[in-house]
Design an enzyme around this catalytic site. Structure first.
Site, short mmCIF file in Angstrom:
data_model
loop_
_atom_site.label_atom_id
_atom_site.label_comp_id
_atom_site.label_asym_id
_atom_site.label_seq_id
_atom_site.Cartn_x
_atom_site.Cartn_y
_atom_site.Cartn_z
N HIS A 82 10.39 29.55 17.24
CA HIS A 82 9.24 29.19 16.40
C HIS A 82 8.12 30.22 16.49
O HIS A 82 8.02 30.96 17.46
CB HIS A 82 8.68 27.81 16.81
CG HIS A 82 8.15 27.78 18.22
ND1 HIS A 82 8.96 27.75 19.33
CD2 HIS A 82 6.87 27.77 18.69
CE1 HIS A 82 8.22 27.73 20.42
NE2 HIS A 82 6.94 27.74 20.06
N ARG B 228 -1.29 27.95 28.82
CA ARG B 228 -1.14 28.47 27.45
C ARG B 228 -2.46 28.36 26.68
O ARG B 228 -3.09 27.30 26.67
CB ARG B 228 -0.07 27.64 26.75
CG ARG B 228 0.19 27.93 25.30
CD ARG B 228 1.32 27.02 24.85
NE ARG B 228 1.69 27.23 23.46
CZ ARG B 228 1.12 26.58 22.45
NH1 ARG B 228 0.14 25.73 22.65
NH2 ARG B 228 1.54 26.80 21.22
N ASP C 73 3.93 29.72 16.52
CA ASP C 73 3.16 28.56 16.95
C ASP C 73 2.40 27.90 15.79
O ASP C 73 1.78 28.57 14.98
CB ASP C 73 2.15 28.96 18.05
CG ASP C 73 2.86 29.18 19.39
OD1 ASP C 73 3.90 28.53 19.62
OD2 ASP C 73 2.38 30.01 20.18
N HIS D 263 9.29 33.03 19.04
CA HIS D 263 9.67 33.01 20.46
C HIS D 263 10.47 31.76 20.78
O HIS D 263 10.47 30.79 20.00
CB HIS D 263 8.44 33.14 21.36
CG HIS D 263 7.40 32.11 21.12
ND1 HIS D 263 6.51 32.16 20.06
CD2 HIS D 263 7.09 30.97 21.78
CE1 HIS D 263 5.71 31.13 20.09
NE2 HIS D 263 6.05 30.36 21.13
C1 SIN Z 1 5.67 28.26 23.85
O1 SIN Z 1 6.52 27.97 23.03
O2 SIN Z 1 4.50 28.50 23.53
C2 SIN Z 1 6.04 28.31 25.32
C3 SIN Z 1 6.92 29.45 25.68
C4 SIN Z 1 7.36 29.42 27.11
O3 SIN Z 1 6.97 28.52 27.87
O4 SIN Z 1 8.09 30.32 27.52
#
Ligand code: SIN
Length: 304
Positions: free
Chosen positions: A122, A295, A124, A280
């Site tokens: 995805h 995050r 974000d 990602h």
């Molecule tokens: C995310 O999708 O923002 C998290 C990615 C991760 O925890 O590696």
């Protein structure tokens, strides 16, 4: 010689040129991690970097799309202060924030957890009018092995589509849905009960947002594919049924191995990626271990 029907397609050679020829930096050292995107950055203390170092960091992010900086001792305040240099942090409304820090979501996997956060390809928060341009993720506790994050270069995904398909997709929009992403599986009690990340999604937060199928990056002026299987429900003006065959083709194309890199975390690593031109995927292959990350998404413009 027997003849067979060939059912696979070989990938023509691709490359993202800055990976092979990084720019010259005076404050940082930049080490590309694949031919497609991603670079490890050394020589920087990001908790307290000067304007010239930050300018090089921004330049490296524009060129390499995802940066990984190991051995950073960042407390929540320092991480927020660094995020603010890129733009306003964007609190994420679908989880309880880290106590005292509305800007930060703590992504937490405990050893007994079944599900992780971000375990599908995805960009974000495509359900927002102005999705985050950048996300910063800091490793507080990382498994010895497993829990890597993969990234995919969506400039390459767009550039390598057939010309007639690019023509068809140019100007087309897609509908992106929070409900598709969070209520189908993530919002269920089964998932909420099996992840330590404090998710709070409820259906009254349902939200749909149209964005271009290919967005033009505001800094580079390049087009990047901008649909994903976590949020994109359908093309605008088309039903789900009409949209899904081509969407599936695009989702599969977007994660061609030659467009990707995979990053292995250590405690104290900061990753910074550009959501406007990358996707990602958080690998969920560390059952029995703890993984804790901080995050911060950073507000972007409305994609065009
Ligand atoms: C995310 O999708 O923002 C998290 C990615 C991760 O925890 O590696």
């Amino acid at each position: 010689m027997p003849t067979y029907q060939q059912t696979y397609r070989m990938q023509p050679a691709t490359a993202h040129p800055p990976q092979q020829s990084p720019a010259r930096y005076t404050r940082l050292s930049v080490h590309p991690v694949s031919g497609a995107l991603g670079a490890e950055v050394t020589g920087a203390e990001l908790g307290d970097c000067d304007a010239a170092t930050f300018a090089e960091l921004e330049r490296a992010l524009t060129d390499h799309l995802a940066l990984f900086v190991r051995d950073q001792a960042l407390d929540p305040e320092q991480q927020i202060a660094l995020a603010r240099r890129f733009g306003p942090p964007m609190p994420w409304p679908y989880a309880k924030p880290l106590p005292g820090y509305p800007e930060i979501t703590e992504l937490r996997s405990e050893p007994e957890d079944q599900y992780n956060f971000g375990g599908s390809w995805h960009q974000d928060s495509l359900n927002f009018e102005r999705p985050p341009k950048i996300t910063m993720l800091y490793g507080v506790e990382c498994p010895e092995v497993g829990g890597d994050t993969s990234f995919s270069n969506q400039y390459l995904a767009w550039d390598t589509l057939a010309e007639d398909l690019k023509e068809k997709l140019t100007g087309l929009k897609a509908v992106n849905s929070a409900a598709k992403s969070y209520s189908g599986q993530v919002g269920t009690d089964e998932v909420k009960d099996h992840t330590a990340t404090p998710l709070t999604f409820t259906l009254d937060q349902e939200q749909e947002m149209e964005h271009p199928v290919a967005q033009t990056h505001p800094v580079t002026g390049r087009k990047a594919l901008y649909v994903n299987n976590a949020f994109t429900a359908r093309f605008s003006g088309m039903s789900e049924e009409e949209s899904l065959p081509l969407l599936h083709q695009l989702w599969e194309h977007a994660i061609t191995p030659e467009f990707t890199c995979r990053f292995r975390w250590q405690k104290g690593t900061l990753a910074i990626w550009d959501n406007r031109c990358t996707m990602h995927y958080a690998h969920n292959d560390y059952a029995g271990c703890r993984r804790v990350m901080r995050r911060i998404p950073i507000e972007g413009d409305r994609p065009v």
